[in-house]
Each structure stands twice: as structure tokens, then as C-alpha cells.
Design a protein around this motif. Structure first.
Motif, PDB file in Angstrom:
ATOM      1  N   ASP A 272       4.445  27.987 -11.112  1.00  0.00           N
ATOM      2  CA  ASP A 272       5.739  27.393 -10.817  1.00  0.00           C
ATOM      3  C   ASP A 272       6.722  27.831 -11.898  1.00  0.00           C
ATOM      4  OD1 ASP A 272       4.431  26.130  -8.772  1.00  0.00           O
ATOM      5  OD2 ASP A 272       4.307  24.184  -9.782  1.00  0.00           O
ATOM      6  N   GLU A 273       7.875  28.314 -11.478  1.00  0.00           N
ATOM      7  CA  GLU A 273       8.836  28.872 -12.436  1.00  0.00           C
ATOM      8  C   GLU A 273      10.212  28.921 -11.790  1.00  0.00           C
ATOM      9  OE1 GLU A 273      10.391  29.415 -15.222  1.00  0.00           O
ATOM     10  OE2 GLU A 273       8.474  30.143 -16.063  1.00  0.00           O
ATOM     11  N   PHE A 274      11.242  29.137 -12.620  1.00  0.00           N
ATOM     12  CA  PHE A 274      12.577  29.355 -12.084  1.00  0.00           C
ATOM     13  C   PHE A 274      12.564  30.629 -11.236  1.00  0.00           C
ATOM     14  CE2 PHE A 274      13.514  26.713 -15.808  1.00  0.00           C
ATOM     15  CZ  PHE A 274      14.293  25.733 -15.202  1.00  0.00           C
TER      16      PHE A 274
ATOM     17  N   ALA B 146      14.770  32.733 -10.512  1.00  0.00           N
ATOM     18  CA  ALA B 146      15.530  33.869 -11.008  1.00  0.00           C
ATOM     19  C   ALA B 146      14.867  34.553 -12.205  1.00  0.00           C
ATOM     20  CB  ALA B 146      16.938  33.420 -11.395  1.00  0.00           C
ATOM     21  N   ARG B 147      13.801  33.980 -12.739  1.00  0.00           N
ATOM     22  CA  ARG B 147      13.164  34.576 -13.919  1.00  0.00           C
ATOM     23  C   ARG B 147      12.381  35.821 -13.491  1.00  0.00           C
ATOM     24  NH1 ARG B 147      11.364  31.708 -19.126  1.00  0.00           N
ATOM     25  NH2 ARG B 147      10.145  33.313 -20.215  1.00  0.00           N
ATOM     26  N   PRO B 148      12.693  36.976 -14.060  1.00  0.00           N
ATOM     27  CA  PRO B 148      12.051  38.212 -13.593  1.00  0.00           C
ATOM     28  C   PRO B 148      10.609  38.341 -14.060  1.00  0.00           C
ATOM     29  CG  PRO B 148      13.495  38.686 -15.446  1.00  0.00           C
ATOM     30  CD  PRO B 148      13.699  37.227 -15.112  1.00  0.00           C
ATOM     31  N   ALA B 149       9.768  38.858 -13.175  1.00  0.00           N
ATOM     32  CA  ALA B 149       8.349  39.040 -13.487  1.00  0.00           C
ATOM     33  C   ALA B 149       7.786  40.098 -12.560  1.00  0.00           C
ATOM     34  CB  ALA B 149       7.587  37.725 -13.325  1.00  0.00           C
ATOM     35  N   THR B 150       6.629  40.652 -12.944  1.00  0.00           N
ATOM     36  CA  THR B 150       5.961  41.640 -12.103  1.00  0.00           C
ATOM     37  C   THR B 150       4.650  41.071 -11.581  1.00  0.00           C
ATOM     38  OG1 THR B 150       4.554  42.678 -13.793  1.00  0.00           O
ATOM     39  CG2 THR B 150       6.860  43.402 -13.669  1.00  0.00           C
ATOM     40  N   PRO B 151       4.135  41.619 -10.486  1.00  0.00           N
ATOM     41  CA  PRO B 151       2.765  41.296 -10.054  1.00  0.00           C
ATOM     42  C   PRO B 151       1.774  41.784 -11.112  1.00  0.00           C
ATOM     43  CG  PRO B 151       4.000  42.405  -8.314  1.00  0.00           C
ATOM     44  CD  PRO B 151       4.797  42.558  -9.562  1.00  0.00           C
ATOM     45  N   PRO B 152       0.488  41.474 -10.957  1.00  0.00           N
ATOM     46  CA  PRO B 152      -0.505  41.922 -11.929  1.00  0.00           C
ATOM     47  C   PRO B 152      -0.444  43.425 -12.154  1.00  0.00           C
ATOM     48  CG  PRO B 152      -1.474  40.308 -10.467  1.00  0.00           C
ATOM     49  CD  PRO B 152      -0.111  40.616  -9.923  1.00  0.00           C
TER      50      PRO B 152
ATOM     51  N   ASP C 173      15.354  23.461  -5.527  1.00  0.00           N
ATOM     52  CA  ASP C 173      16.535  24.313  -5.608  1.00  0.00           C
ATOM     53  C   ASP C 173      16.468  25.162  -6.879  1.00  0.00           C
ATOM     54  OD1 ASP C 173      18.978  25.478  -5.209  1.00  0.00           O
ATOM     55  OD2 ASP C 173      20.144  23.770  -5.917  1.00  0.00           O
ATOM     56  N   GLY C 174      16.202  26.459  -6.713  1.00  0.00           N
ATOM     57  CA  GLY C 174      16.158  27.363  -7.852  1.00  0.00           C
ATOM     58  C   GLY C 174      14.871  27.349  -8.637  1.00  0.00           C
ATOM     59  N   TYR C 175      13.910  26.540  -8.197  1.00  0.00           N
ATOM     60  CA  TYR C 175      12.649  26.415  -8.943  1.00  0.00           C
ATOM     61  C   TYR C 175      11.528  26.123  -7.952  1.00  0.00           C
ATOM     62  CZ  TYR C 175       9.253  24.764 -12.399  1.00  0.00           C
ATOM     63  OH  TYR C 175       8.130  24.608 -13.177  1.00  0.00           O
ATOM     64  N   GLY C 176      10.357  26.636  -8.249  1.00  0.00           N
ATOM     65  CA  GLY C 176       9.233  26.329  -7.375  1.00  0.00           C
ATOM     66  C   GLY C 176       8.069  27.268  -7.601  1.00  0.00           C
ATOM     67  N   THR C 177       7.150  27.273  -6.656  1.00  0.00           N
ATOM     68  CA  THR C 177       5.961  28.105  -6.758  1.00  0.00           C
ATOM     69  C   THR C 177       6.343  29.556  -6.521  1.00  0.00           C
ATOM     70  OG1 THR C 177       4.563  26.279  -6.023  1.00  0.00           O
ATOM     71  CG2 THR C 177       3.633  28.489  -5.879  1.00  0.00           C
ATOM     72  N   ARG C 178       6.215  30.355  -7.562  1.00  0.00           N
ATOM     73  CA  ARG C 178       6.639  31.759  -7.525  1.00  0.00           C
ATOM     74  C   ARG C 178       5.542  32.691  -7.049  1.00  0.00           C
ATOM     75  NH1 ARG C 178      10.474  33.771 -11.060  1.00  0.00           N
ATOM     76  NH2 ARG C 178       9.675  35.796 -10.335  1.00  0.00           N
ATOM     77  N   SER C 179       4.306  32.381  -7.378  1.00  0.00           N
ATOM     78  CA  SER C 179       3.199  33.265  -7.011  1.00  0.00           C
ATOM     79  C   SER C 179       1.906  32.471  -7.077  1.00  0.00           C
ATOM     80  CB  SER C 179       3.129  34.479  -7.939  1.00  0.00           C
ATOM     81  OG  SER C 179       2.884  34.083  -9.276  1.00  0.00           O
ATOM     82  N   SER C 180       0.827  33.096  -6.610  1.00  0.00           N
ATOM     83  CA  SER C 180      -0.468  32.422  -6.575  1.00  0.00           C
ATOM     84  C   SER C 180      -1.564  33.460  -6.798  1.00  0.00           C
ATOM     85  CB  SER C 180      -0.654  31.723  -5.224  1.00  0.00           C
ATOM     86  OG  SER C 180      -1.831  30.961  -5.199  1.00  0.00           O
ATOM     87  N   SER C 181      -2.651  33.050  -7.446  1.00  0.00           N
ATOM     88  CA  SER C 181      -3.736  33.970  -7.774  1.00  0.00           C
ATOM     89  C   SER C 181      -5.089  33.325  -7.531  1.00  0.00           C
ATOM     90  CB  SER C 181      -3.661  34.402  -9.246  1.00  0.00           C
ATOM     91  OG  SER C 181      -2.474  35.092  -9.534  1.00  0.00           O
ATOM     92  N   VAL C 182      -6.051  34.139  -7.118  1.00  0.00           N
ATOM     93  CA  VAL C 182      -7.450  33.736  -7.052  1.00  0.00           C
ATOM     94  C   VAL C 182      -8.254  34.827  -7.756  1.00  0.00           C
ATOM     95  CG1 VAL C 182      -9.448  33.307  -5.585  1.00  0.00           C
ATOM     96  CG2 VAL C 182      -7.200  32.417  -4.920  1.00  0.00           C
ATOM     97  N   ILE C 183      -9.032  34.430  -8.754  1.00  0.00           N
ATOM     98  CA  ILE C 183      -9.847  35.359  -9.537  1.00  0.00           C
ATOM     99  C   ILE C 183     -11.298  34.918  -9.441  1.00  0.00           C
ATOM    100  CG2 ILE C 183     -10.346  36.232 -11.853  1.00  0.00           C
ATOM    101  CD1 ILE C 183      -7.361  35.743 -12.510  1.00  0.00           C
TER     102      ILE C 183
END
Length: 277
Positions: A23-25, A27-33, A211-221
């Protein structure tokens, strides 16, 4: 608030299974793995604003996951990135070594955090609270971590979802079918059931949309007992309620997989390059 579930030595075929929502803003930039370092090789999502990672794996089978911890104090932007500490922990061979490194850091250099560190043999959580870092060892079993202590049932996310995660531990057939395991975990991670956190008054769901925040991505390892060749890494680039999981890179296999692809491409272009037994 992120959510991370870990099955530690529950499934014999997969001594470590991690399911996590970030969970993140928005607009915060990030890349996949992606590759985050070599010697050892590290794979993880990359935070493009402050550096570091929120979840990664290294070639030795070490997993580290960083969650922001609840605090009455506003975050101090001048403090060191917590994601950098998560990345540094992934430079170690064993969970014990990484946990020892985390324990020796100055908690006052960081905003509050929970740092999961786990390998096939053992797991730890490093808490940064009240300006000091405390490390606790995890017993084998299922553990849930959010922005409070591990398995804290005062957290609505944990109290609501723990039994859903626990029921999967009794489904031995999932260990023989990685895609079924991923699908079962994804169904839980996609839950929109919302409860208000009694301490903050904020909405609380595993899959969060604000609004502007929430679940950005999800992972299973899923770390295999026989090494990285038996491991699985799935990543959804958005919330698990809408985005499909795809296979993500595994450390220690990237160079080999790239060489295999080049060989296959060469073979496809030039039939004479094919070798026959």
C-alpha cells in the motif's frame, strides 16, 4: 498500510511462502521486480523516489520485506530511507546474519518500521519503535505482519484475514501446484472487506482503494526446499482485485535464462545452428 503473510516451514516443498500487498501513494514512482544488485544477486521492486526496496529475494534464498510502522509522530522526510535498510539486509547469506545487521542499526536514523527477514531455516522481524530496534525470532507457522507487531489481532486486517490464511495451511495439495497456491493467496489478498481501525479511525482492508493512496502491487513468493530452481515468484503490478499476477525474475537464474533465450533465438533464426544428439 501494507500486509504481509508468511508461512514459515509449513509446507515441506516450500519452507517459505510469502504473500504481500504493498500500500502506497499512487503517485510514488516504482518499478516491478528487477535486479537490484549482484554478489549476491538481488531481485526486488525498486522505489524510484528514495531508493531501496519494499520486498526482495537474494540468490541464497533470503527474503526481506519492509512495512512502515504505526506511529503518533509524522514521518520525517530527512531520515534515511527504510527501503535502503531492506536492500542492505538482502546482501547477507543467512537470515541470522541479516537480522544481526539490522539490530545494530541506529533506530533514530529511520522512521518507524517492521522488517521481515526469512530464509528456509529461520525467520525474524526487526521492529523500529521508540527509536530503538528490537529483533524477535519467528516460530515455524503462519505469521501476519502489518504496521503493528506480528500477529497483533488488534489490527483489523489481521483479525479479519488470519483464519483465511490459516485454512490454506491445511490444504496440502496446494504445495504440489504453485499456480493454485498463488490463486488461493491472491483471492485473500484481493479482499475489500473494510473495518475501521479503532486507533486511527481509518479504513482498513487488505486490498485498499482510497483517493490517491491504496494497494499498488501484490507479490507471492515461494522458496523451494531444493533451491532457487524450485522457487516461484509472482507479481501483480496493480491491486490484486484487478491485475493479474505474472511470473517475476528469480535471482541466480537471470543470466542462465537470458543465455537460454539467446540460444533459442539463434536456433530459430538459423536452423544450421541447431545441435542434434
Amino acid at each position: 498500510m501494507c500486509t504481509l503473510a508468511i508461512y514459515l516451514r509449513v509446507f515441506p516443498e516450500y519452507p517459505v511462502v510469502v504473500a504481500a500487498n504493498r500500500d502506497e501513494f499512487l503517485a510514488r514512482p516504482a518499478t516491478p521486480p528487477t535486479s537490484l544488485g549482484h554478489n549476491p544477486e538481488i531481485i526486488g521492486g525498486k522505489d524510484l523516489k528514495a531508493g531501496g526496496t519494499w520486498l526482495g529475494i537474494n540468490e541464497h534464498g533470503l527474503v526481506a520485506g519492509l512495512l512502515n510502522r504505526s506511529s503518533n509522530l509524522p514521518p520525517d522526510a530527512k531520515l534515511r530511507s527504510r527501503g535502503l535498510l531492506c536492500l542492505e539486509a538482502l546482501r547477507y547469506r543467512t537470515a541470522a546474519e541479516a537480522a544481526d545487521y539490522a539490530s545494530r542499526q541506529n533506530g533514530a536514523d529511520y522512521n518507524y518500521f517492521n522488517l521481515l527477514i526469512a530464509s528456509r531455516d529461520e525467520g525474524y522481524v526487526a521492529y523500529n519503535r521508540n527509536g530503538s530496534i528490537e529483533v524477535t525470532r519467528l516460530a515455524p507457522g503462519l505469521h501476519l505482519l502489518t504496521n503493528l507487531d506480528v500477529n497483533d489481532f488488534e489490527c483489523p486486517k489481521i483479525s479479519h484475514s488470519y483464519q483465511d490464511f490459516a485454512r490454506l495451511a491445511d490444504r496440502a495439495e496446494l504445495a504440489n501446484d504453485p499456480d493454485a497456491m498463488r490463486a488461493a493467496l491472491a483471492q485473500i489478498l484481493a479482499s475489500h472487506t473494510t473495518q475501521l481501525d479503532s486507533r486511527s479511525g481509518r479504513p482498513n482492508a487488505l486490498c485498499l482503494h482510497l483517493d490517491g493512496y491504496g494497494t499498488r502491487s501484490s507479490s507471492v513468493i515461494m522458496l523451494g526446499a531444493e533451491g532457487m530452481r524450485a522457487a516461484h515468484h509472482f507479481f501483480a503490478a496493480g491491486p490484486p482485485c484487478t491485475d493479474a499476477y505474472v511470473r517475476a525474475p528469480l535471482p541466480g537464474l537471470i543470466a542462465e535464462e537470458a543465455a537460454n533465450r539467446r540460444e533459442q533465438e539463434t536456433s530459430n533464426r538459423d536452423p544450421a545452428a541447431r545441435h542434434e544428439d
